[in-house]
Design a protein around this motif. Structure first.
Motif, mmCIF file in Angstrom:
data_model
loop_
_atom_site.group_PDB
_atom_site.id
_atom_site.type_symbol
_atom_site.label_atom_id
_atom_site.label_comp_id
_atom_site.label_asym_id
_atom_site.label_seq_id
_atom_site.Cartn_x
_atom_site.Cartn_y
_atom_site.Cartn_z
ATOM 1 N N THR A 1 -29.958 43.260 -9.475
ATOM 2 C CA THR A 1 -29.595 42.247 -8.472
ATOM 3 C C THR A 1 -30.346 40.938 -8.638
ATOM 4 O OG1 THR A 1 -31.245 43.149 -6.945
ATOM 5 C CG2 THR A 1 -28.984 43.972 -6.744
ATOM 6 N N HIS B 1 -18.642 44.397 -11.020
ATOM 7 C CA HIS B 1 -17.756 43.764 -10.045
ATOM 8 C C HIS B 1 -16.635 43.042 -10.787
ATOM 9 C CE1 HIS B 1 -20.440 40.651 -11.379
ATOM 10 N NE2 HIS B 1 -21.453 41.338 -10.875
ATOM 11 N N MET C 1 -25.388 44.019 -11.844
ATOM 12 C CA MET C 1 -25.309 43.274 -13.091
ATOM 13 C C MET C 1 -25.706 44.151 -14.274
ATOM 14 S SD MET C 1 -24.175 40.407 -12.242
ATOM 15 C CE MET C 1 -23.966 39.310 -10.848
ATOM 16 N N GLU D 1 -24.291 43.351 -5.692
ATOM 17 C CA GLU D 1 -24.036 43.129 -7.114
ATOM 18 C C GLU D 1 -24.646 44.252 -7.948
ATOM 19 O OE1 GLU D 1 -22.168 40.794 -8.043
ATOM 20 O OE2 GLU D 1 -22.307 39.086 -6.682
ATOM 21 N N MET E 1 -29.611 37.656 -6.415
ATOM 22 C CA MET E 1 -28.181 37.753 -6.181
ATOM 23 C C MET E 1 -27.925 38.637 -4.974
ATOM 24 S SD MET E 1 -27.066 38.265 -10.152
ATOM 25 C CE MET E 1 -27.944 37.380 -11.435
#
Length: 984
Positions: A132, A172, A155, A153, A149
Motif C-alpha cells: 500500500t 485492482h 500493488m 490497494e 496509497m
C-alpha cells in the motif's frame, strides 16, 4: 510476482518445515560458513570454496550472503548506478551488498508488516514498493519521500517510464502514474482485465502481465490496449521482451488446479502472432533474456534448476545447472545490466551470486560508492610532550560529570548567548498579515534548521546600522547580495490604511519633474511616455491636438503631458491614456496588451515588447495627427503610410527609403517607402576573435540593409533568389533605433564591442594595451586613473561597458550615399560642411531592460532633459541626464546613460535628436478647446427626445468671463473612497 501456482503448503515458512540445517550448513560442522550475529544477520558473505574455479563465458556460483535468516527473500535488484545488489524480504527489510564479494553496505526496515514487492534504483536513491505504499530512500536508508496509497490497494509492480514518471499497478483495475518530482498522482488509467503483476517496456509498447495468464500490449502515450495475447490458461508467472520476441512462462488449468506449463510461449512482435513453443526440461518459474553474443534465455525453476537456451532453438538437457540453495525454494531472480551476473534469492533469506568471470561488474559504467568514514580513534597522532605548542585538543576528552580544569568560576565569566539570526528579507517581502500573525511562503533558500555560522559578522550587523539604507528603496533586501543597482530595481508603492497619503514619494524623487505610477495595467510603457514628453516638438504637438474620436491616443497623451507640466514632483497616473490604449484593436493584435498575471510573473520579454510598443505609438500618433482625416488601417512603421508632410510626427521621425530588388535574371524593381524608425542588424560572424566594429558602422549597415531572399519575379514568373538593398533619400530630425538585443548572441556582440571600446579608450589616455588575460599593476591603474598630462579624463569605471557614442554625424553625398561616423558632443561642423546635407545627432534618451530574477524585470529610461524643461520647473537653464524609473527620478552622469552591463542592463531603444532641433518647429501651445463648444447643444438623449428643449443655448455675448462662477452637472461622476487593496 504471482505465486498462485505454488503448493499452498510451501507458502508458510514455519520452523517445522525446516527444523534443523543440513550438516553441510551447520557452522560447527562446516568451517567455511560464517557465523551469524544474535539477530540472525550475517556479518559478511559466504564465499565459494577455493576449489571452485570460474570458467570464462560460463555462469558459475561466485558468492553467497545472508540477508536475514529464516525470512524468505521476496525481491532482488541490481543497482543501475553503483556496484550494489539490493535484496528485500517478506518482513519488509531491505539489505544492500557491495561488489562481487557481497559485502554488506546498508540494511534498514522499509515496512513494518508488508513484504517488499519490487525495487527500482534511481540516481539519488532507491524506490521500494510494498502493498500500500511507495517509499523512496537514500542508499543509506534516509527517507526522501513516503507515498501512501489507499488501504484497499494491492500493488505488485512498478515501471519507470522516464526519469520522473512511474507507473504502479496491482490486483485492482487501474494503473497509477506518479510524478516523482512533485510526488503527485498525475494520471489514473483504467484497465479492462484487472490484476497486473508484471510490467515491461520496449520502444513500441508497454507490456502488462495479468494474473489471468494474458499479456496486453499498450500504447506508450495513451496506455490503450493495442494487442493482447492469451498466453496461459491458468496464470502467468513471468515473461520477458527482447527485440521482436516475447517469451512467457506460467501455469495451465488441469483437474481443478494449476500445473506448471513446460512449454514457453514465444510471440513474434512483428507479425503479432505466436510461433513454435519452446519445450524445456524443467518447470519454468522465472525467465530472462541474456543478450550477450546471442539472445539466450535463462530459465529458472523454483527448485533451483537453471537452463540456458535459444528462444528459437531446442533446449539441451546438458545446459541445466543447479543452484545450491539453502532453502527449498528460489523466490526471486534478477540479471545485472552488464549481463555478467545473476542473483538468486531463496526461501531461507540467502542470496546467491552467479557470474561468468571472477572480475565481474554489475554495470558498464558505475559511479563510485560513498562509504562511511573510518574510525578516527585508532589513528590519533603521536604527541610529543616536550613541544610547548602541541594543542591539547588533539586528545579526545571523555564525558564526565566532574568539574574540568578549564571551567571558569561564575564570577569571572559572563553568558554570551547566540542571537537569533535575522528573518530572511524574502519572507518579510512576501508576508501577509492576518491580525498579528504573518504568513509567507517558504523561499527555500536554506535547508531545515540551517543558519549561517558567522558569529562576528552577525554581531557587527546587530551593533551597527550600516546595512540600513537611507532610502526605503531596497530596505527589505540585503545590498551585498543584490546584483542590480538599487535605483534600477523595480519600485512599488506600499499601501497602508490611509492609501497613498502616508507614502513619501520624496524618498524616490527629489526633483520637480513628475514620475508615473506603475500599479496600472500595461504601465510598462511609462519610460517611453517620459521619452516622448521630453521631446519638445512631440509634447507641443499632442497638447495642441484635439479631435472628436472617443478613444484617441493623441488626445489622452496631451492630457497626460498637461498633468506632467502642472505637477511639482508628485507622480501622475496614466489611467486614461492606458484605457484608450487597451481599446485599440491593433495594439491587441500586436500583443502589446498584457494581462495582470503576465506582468506580475515576469514571463514577458519586456525588451522586445517595448520596442514593438515604440513602433506602434509612432505610427498611431502619425495617423491621428495627419491633417487629412480618413479611415486608415494600421500598416506598421516599416511600410508606406502616406504623405509624411501632413503630420509633425512624420516631419520629425519619417525617413524616405528606396528599396531595390535585383533578380538574378537582371530585372530590377524599385519601390519607395517611408519608415519612422530603424532596427539594428548585427553581422553574422563566427570569427575568433570577434571583429571590432564601431557603432556608426553597425548603424549604417542597418539603415542601408542588403539581404538575399526569395521573391517573386514578374520577368521569370516564379520565386527567385533576389538581392534586396535599401538606400536612404533623406535624413530624419529624430533618429529612433530599436536595438533588437533579444538573445545571448546579440548580447555577446554588445559585450565584445564594449570591451574593444574600453581598450581603445585606455590606450588613448595611458598608452597601455588592455587585452584579455593581461594583468595590470596597481601603479599602472593609478597612472591611468590620474594622468599627468593635465587633461580631464573620465575615471576607469566610467569607460567600462560603453559602445554607443553620445553624438553621431550623418551625411548624404550628392550621389545619395550615406556616410555615418561617431562624433563628439563638443565638436561642431566645419565651414566646409553643408548644414542641409550633414546632420549632427545628439543622444537624447536610452530605454533599457533591467534583468532582475527577483522581481521579473522592469524598464527604465535615461533622458537628457533640455533647458526649456529646467526653465519651467526649476528656473535654471542647463541640460542634465536623469534616470526615470516609474516614480523614481534621479540625476545621473552622462556616462551612465550609455553604460550597458549586459548581465542585468540590456539596451532596448535609442533616441538621437538633431542638434538645435527645437529651432525648426513652432513650440507655442494653444488651448485647443474653444468657446464654441458652449454654443452647441450636446446631449446623448437628443434623438430620443419627443418634445423640444425648454432652454435657450448661450449666445456669443453670454460667454463666461474671468471670475464667473460656472456650475457643472456631475450626474455621471462617482467618487470612490481611496483605499489600498485588501490582503489576500
Amino acid at each position: 510476482m504471482n505465486f498462485e501456482g505454488l503448493n499452498p503448503s510451501l507458502a508458510e515458512f514455519a520452523p517445522p518445515l525446516h527444523p534443523a540445517l543440513e550438516p553441510v550448513l551447520d557452522p560447527h560442522l562446516n568451517p567455511n560458513l560464517v557465523e551469524l550475529d544474535p539477530e540472525g544477520v550475517s556479518l559478511e558473505g559466504l564465499p565459494v570454496p577455493e576449489s571452485v574455479h570460474l570458467m570464462e563465458g560460463m555462469y558459475s556460483e561466485l558468492h553467497t550472503a545472508v540477508s536475514e535468516v529464516g525470512v524468505p527473500v521476496s525481491v532482488s535488484h541490481f543497482d543501475l548506478h553503483e556496484e550494489m545488489l539490493w535484496v528485500g524480504n517478506h518482513g519488509g527489510h531491505a539489505t544492500s551488498f557491495f561488489g562481487p564479494t557481497l559485502e554488506r553496505y546498508s540494511s534498514f526496515q522499509v515496512n513494518s508488516s508488508d513484504d517488499i514487492r519490487q525495487i527500482q534504483s534511481l540516481e539519488n536513491g532507491v524506490l521500494f514498493l510494498t502493498k500500500t505504499n511507495l517509499k523512496y530512500l537514500s542508499r543509506g536508508g534516509l527517507i526522501i519521500f513516503d507515498y501512501l496509497m489507499d488501504e484497499s490497494e494491492d500493488m505488485h509492480s512498478l515501471l519507470l517510464t522516464d526519469n520522473n514518471t512511474l507507473l504502479v499497478a496491482g490486483l485492482h483495475n487501474h494503473v497509477l502514474e506518479i510524478d516523482l518530482g512533485t510526488v503527485q498522482e498525475t494520471q489514473k488509467y483504467t484497465v479492462e482485465v484487472p490484476g497486473i503483476t508484471i510490467m515491461r517496456q520496449s520502444n513500441r509498447f508497454f507490456f502488462c502481465g495479468h494474473t489471468s495468464g494474458k499479456v496486453s500490449l499498450r500504447d506508450l502515450r495513451t496506455f490503450a490496449v493495442e494487442h493482447e495475447f492469451d498466453a496461459h490458461s491458468g496464470s502467468l508467472s513471468d515473461f520477458d521482451v527482447h527485440g521482436n520476441l516475447l517469451v512467457t512462462c506460467g501455469f495451465s488449468s488441469r483437474m481443478n488446479g494449476l500445473a506448471c506449463d513446460r512449454f514457453l510461449k514465444v510471440y513474434d512482435l512483428r507479425m503479432m502472432r505466436a510461433t513454435t513453443p519452446l519445450q524445456v526440461h524443467i518447470d519454468p518459474f522465472f525467465l530472462r533474456f541474456i543478450p550477450t553474443y546471442t539472445s539466450r534465455l535463462a530459465i529458472i525453476s523454483q527448485t533451483g534448476q537453471c537452463q540456458f537456451c535459444e528462444p528459437t532453438g531446442l533446449a539441451n538437457p546438458a545446459d541445466i545447472f543447479h543452484v545450491n540453495t539453502v532453502g527449498p525454494l528460489i523466490m526471486t531472480f534478477d540479471v545485472s545490466a552488464s549481463k555478467q551476473a545473476l542473483a538468486f534469492g531463496d526461501s531461507e533469506g540467502c542470496v546467491h551470486l552467479w557470474a561468468d568471470s571472477p572480475e565481474v561488474t554489475f554495470n558498464a559504467y558505475s559511479r563510485e560508492t560513498d562509504f562511511a568514514l573510518p574510525c578516527m580513534v585508532d589513528t590519533l597522532p603521536h604527541l610529543d610532550w616536550n613541544q610547548d605548542l602541541v594543542p591539547l585538543s588533539l586528545i579526545p576528552v571523555p564525558l564526565t560529570s566532574d568539574a574540568l580544569l578549564s571551567d571558569w568560576p561564575a564570577a569571572n565569566s559572563a553568558p554570551a548567548p547566540r542571537r537569533a539570526p535575522p528573518v530572511d528579507p524574502e519572507i518579510l517581502r512576501t508576508m501577509k498579515k492576518v491580525g498579528f500573525i504573518g504568513y509567507a511562503p517558504n523561499p527555500r533558500t536554506k535547508l531545515r534548521n540551517q543558519i549561517p555560522y558567522r558569529l562576528k559578522e552577525m554581531d557587527n550587523e546587530f551593533d551597527t546600522f550600516s546595512q540600513v539604507p537611507e532610502s526605503p528603496i531596497g530596505r527589505e533586501e540585503e545590498p551585498h547580495l543584490y546584483r542590480v543597482a538599487k535605483k534600477y530595481r523595480k519600485v512599488t508603492i506600499k499601501y497602508s490604511k490611509l492609501g497613498l497619503e502616508d507614502f513619501d514619494f520624496k524618498h524616490y524623487n527629489k526633483t520637480l519633474f513628475a514620475g508615473l505610477e506603475p500599479h496600472i495595467p500595461n504601465a510598462y510603457c511609462n519610460c517611453m511616455i517620459q521619452v516622448l514628453y521630453f521631446l519638445e516638438p512631440v509634447r507641443c504637438l499632442v497638447q495642441n491636438h484635439l479631435c472628436q474620436k472617443e478613444f484617441c491616443l493623441g488626445c489622452e497623451l496631451g492630457l497626460l503631458f498637461h498633468m506632467l507640466d502642472l505637477s511639482r514632483g508628485d507622480p501622475c497616473q496614466g489611467s486614461n491614456f492606458l484605457r484608450a490604449f487597451r481599446t485599440i484593436p491593433e495594439a491587441s493584435a500586436l500583443g502589446l496588451i498584457l494581462a495582470d498575471s503576465d506582468e506580475a510573473t515576469g514571463k514577458v520579454n519586456l525588451g522586445r515588447l517595448i520596442q514593438s510598443w515604440n513602433r506602434f505609438i509612432l505610427t498611431q500618433l502619425h495617423q491621428e495627427t495627419q491633417e487629412q482625416e480618413g479611415p486608415q488601417a494600421y500598416r506598421g512603421a516599416g511600410s508606406s503610410f502616406g504623405s509624411s508632410g501632413d503630420s509633425v510626427i512624420g516631419q520629425l521621425f519619417s525617413c524616405e527609403m528606396e528599396n531595390c530588388s535585383m533578380c538574378r535574371c537582371g530585372k530590377e524593381t524599385v519601390r519607395v517607402s517611408s519608415t519612422l524608425l530603424f532596427t539594428l542588424s548585427y553581422p553574422d560572424s563566427t570569427e575568433k576573435p570577434a571583429k571590432d566594429y564601431e557603432f556608426a558602422q553597425i548603424l549604417k549597415r542597418s539603415i542601408c540593409l542588403e539581404q538575399n531572399t526569395q521573391a517573386w519575379c514578374e520577368n521569370c514568373e516564379k520565386y527567385q533568389p533576389t538581392v534586396q538593398t535599401r538606400n536612404i533619400r533623406c535624413l530624419p530630425d529624430v533618429l529612433v533605433i530599436n536595438c533588437e538585443v533579444n538573445s545571448s548572441k546579440e548580447a555577446d556582440f554588445w559585450k565584445t564591442q564594449a570591451e574593444y571600446s574600453f581598450q581603445k579608450a585606455m590606450m588613448k589616455r595611458g598608452g597601455f594595451d588592455i587585452t584579455k588575460g593581461k594583468e595590470i599593476t596597481l601603479g599602472e591603474w593609478k597612472d591611468l586613473g590620474n594622468p599627468d598630462t593635465g587633461h580631464s579624463y573620465a575615471s576607469v569605471e566610467e569607460l567600462k561597458n560603453i559602445w554607443i557614442p553620445h553624438a553621431i554625424k550623418m551625411r548624404l553625398t550628392k550621389s545619395k550615399e550615406l556616410d555615418v561616423s561617431n562624433w563628439s558632443e563638443s565638436d561642431e561642423l566645419s565651414p566646409m560642411d553643408d548644414p542641409e546635407s550633414v546632420y549632427i545627432y545628439d543622444l537624447m534618451a536610452t530605454v533599457v531592460h533591467i534583468l532582475d530574477s527577483r522581481t521579473g524585470g522592469s524598464l527604465v529610461g535615461h533622458i537628457k532633459v533640455g533647458e526649456t524643461y529646467h526653465q519651467r520647473k526649476e528656473g535654471v537653464t542647463h541640460q542634465q541626464w536623469y534616470l526615470f524609473n516609474d516614480f523614481l527620478i534621479e540625476p545621473v552622469d552622462k556616462c551612465e546613460a550609455v553604460q550597458f552591463d549586459m548581465s542585468w542592463k540590456v539596451p532596448a531603444i535609442l533616441y538621437y535628436a538633431r542638434r538645435n532641433l527645437n529651432a525648426k518647429y513652432n513650440l507655442v501651445i494653444k488651448n485647443p478647446i474653444e468657446a464654441s463648444v458652449l454654443l452647441a447643444e450636446a446631449s446623448l438623449a437628443r434623438k430620443q427626445r419627443k418634445c423640444h428643449a425648454t432652454f435657450i443655448p448661450l449666445m456669443l455675448n453670454e460667454m463666461p468671463q474671468a471670475g464667473d462662477l460656472v456650475g457643472l452637472d456631475a450626474e455621471f461622476v462617482t467618487l470612490n473612497e481611496v483605499g489600498g487593496p485588501w490582503g489576500g
